[in-house]
Motif scaffolding. Sequence first.
Motif, PDB file in Angstrom:
ATOM      1  N   PHE A  81      -3.433 -24.600  13.579  1.00 14.15           N
ATOM      2  CA  PHE A  81      -3.345 -24.314  15.018  1.00 14.15           C
ATOM      3  C   PHE A  81      -2.014 -24.813  15.572  1.00 14.15           C
ATOM      4  O   PHE A  81      -1.340 -24.104  16.342  1.00 14.15           O
ATOM      5  CB  PHE A  81      -4.512 -25.002  15.725  1.00 14.15           C
ATOM      6  CG  PHE A  81      -4.593 -24.788  17.215  1.00 14.15           C
ATOM      7  CD1 PHE A  81      -5.496 -23.874  17.745  1.00 14.15           C
ATOM      8  CD2 PHE A  81      -3.806 -25.513  18.091  1.00 14.15           C
ATOM      9  CE1 PHE A  81      -5.592 -23.683  19.118  1.00 14.15           C
ATOM     10  CE2 PHE A  81      -3.889 -25.336  19.459  1.00 14.15           C
ATOM     11  CZ  PHE A  81      -4.788 -24.412  19.981  1.00 14.15           C
TER      12      PHE A  81
ATOM     13  N   ARG B  47       1.080 -22.814  14.230  1.00 16.18           N
ATOM     14  CA  ARG B  47       1.284 -21.502  14.861  1.00 16.18           C
ATOM     15  C   ARG B  47       2.048 -21.598  16.180  1.00 16.18           C
ATOM     16  O   ARG B  47       2.634 -20.623  16.636  1.00 16.18           O
ATOM     17  CB  ARG B  47      -0.069 -20.809  15.076  1.00 16.18           C
ATOM     18  CG  ARG B  47      -0.799 -20.495  13.772  1.00 16.18           C
ATOM     19  CD  ARG B  47      -2.009 -19.593  13.999  1.00 16.18           C
ATOM     20  NE  ARG B  47      -3.038 -20.168  14.836  1.00 16.18           N
ATOM     21  CZ  ARG B  47      -4.203 -20.685  14.397  1.00 16.18           C
ATOM     22  NH1 ARG B  47      -4.461 -20.729  13.097  1.00 16.18           N
ATOM     23  NH2 ARG B  47      -5.096 -21.159  15.234  1.00 16.18           N
ATOM     24  N   THR B  48       2.048 -22.775  16.795  1.00 17.49           N
ATOM     25  CA  THR B  48       2.798 -22.948  18.047  1.00 17.49           C
ATOM     26  C   THR B  48       4.287 -23.160  17.785  1.00 17.49           C
ATOM     27  O   THR B  48       5.085 -23.101  18.711  1.00 17.49           O
ATOM     28  CB  THR B  48       2.293 -24.160  18.863  1.00 17.49           C
ATOM     29  OG1 THR B  48       2.612 -25.365  18.148  1.00 17.49           O
ATOM     30  CG2 THR B  48       0.801 -24.085  19.117  1.00 17.49           C
TER      31      THR B  48
ATOM     32  N   PRO C 217       7.141 -18.656  21.568  1.00 15.47           N
ATOM     33  CA  PRO C 217       5.868 -18.254  20.912  1.00 15.47           C
ATOM     34  C   PRO C 217       4.639 -18.613  21.742  1.00 15.47           C
ATOM     35  O   PRO C 217       3.524 -18.311  21.332  1.00 15.47           O
ATOM     36  CB  PRO C 217       5.866 -19.074  19.614  1.00 15.47           C
ATOM     37  CG  PRO C 217       7.135 -19.849  19.580  1.00 15.47           C
ATOM     38  CD  PRO C 217       7.751 -19.822  20.930  1.00 15.47           C
ATOM     39  N   ASN C 218       4.855 -19.265  22.888  1.00 20.22           N
ATOM     40  CA  ASN C 218       3.721 -19.796  23.649  1.00 20.22           C
ATOM     41  C   ASN C 218       3.689 -19.309  25.093  1.00 20.22           C
ATOM     42  O   ASN C 218       3.113 -19.954  25.968  1.00 20.22           O
ATOM     43  CB  ASN C 218       3.769 -21.334  23.583  1.00 20.22           C
ATOM     44  CG  ASN C 218       3.652 -21.819  22.151  1.00 20.22           C
ATOM     45  OD1 ASN C 218       2.626 -21.600  21.517  1.00 20.22           O
ATOM     46  ND2 ASN C 218       4.707 -22.424  21.635  1.00 20.22           N
TER      47      ASN C 218
END
Lengths: 179, 179
Positions: A46, A49-50, A70-71
């Motif tokens: 998790f 992925r950030t 990416p966020n």
Amino acid sequence: MTCIARTIGLNRENFHRGLPYGALNGDRKYILPMDPKFMIEQGIPFAGRTEVKVLELEPGYVKMMMPLQPNLNHVGTMYAGALFTLAELPGGAIFLSTFDANRFYPLIKGMEIKFLKPATTDITVEVRLDPDEAARIQEAANENGKANYDWECELKDANGQVVAVSSNRYQLRSMKPGA
Amino acid sequence: MTCIARTIGLNRENFHRGLPYGALNGDRKYILPMDPKFMIEQGIPFAGRTEVKVLELEPGYVKMMMPLQPNLNHVGTMYAGALFTLAELPGGAIFLSTFDANRFYPLIKGMEIKFLKPATTDITVEVRLDPDEAARIQEAANENGKANYDWECELKDANGQVVAVSSNRYQLRSMKPGA
């Protein structure tokens, strides 16, 4: 204060360098299974992925950065869940850099987070755990098998503006309760 | 209460069905640009990467599920950031199903979340906004350009055990302040 760098045979000077492991890791050839920077950035998928980054890490101190791109949320600012994650991950980082990961593990008990301004750049956080407080936590966990601790932190944008503040509550627990 | 289903020409009965858009979407052929389920699950890439699902959605009510597998932490339970995300996303879902997205947008102001038990299964959350409270929020936002509201929610595992509780604070804002 027992430092994980010592528990895995490293000292503060070579804490970041790691040992051969056989996997390639971008800017350096090998990574260490227990490399704290790698564990914090990639140990939890998790978090990986950030694309969160550990900028600085030493016993009792961490600085981390959550990239905006990416966020992004649906209105072009950083999604609240990414800000929460940036506020939370220093808990693991401070644990790995400060306490004995062979004898203890950390739990997050709760967090209060306030979102003050839209986050429109990459966001950073710094957490410093005072050595006396770290010693108190370690001593209490040695004695009782667990110890509560908390801190407050600020999430800042590239201009130094505070976009969110959090109050984090953690618990250090012995792997062998009563030990 | 102004319902987005009405603002985009849908009623409660066909709220979930969507209209042709030209993109393929797994279990149904076409998706609608404003399809609320798709927007909640995929509109924010951060949320999409968690593989969170909207199980039920209607004006004033949402039930969502966060799967365990893509959100495991380093000790095999659900990472706190995924639990936060599951607690937060109903804010967008309730907004989309209940308020007029052509005139208003929601902000999250803050959240207090308490982690009570390790989350070892997929986790669900349900949020219901009372129609009278929705009407009060809408009226206040019409009058003042913004309106605060809050709710508490429980995150439950597959056995019905509450693994976390949260208090969420939101604000509904007019796209044209003072309008």
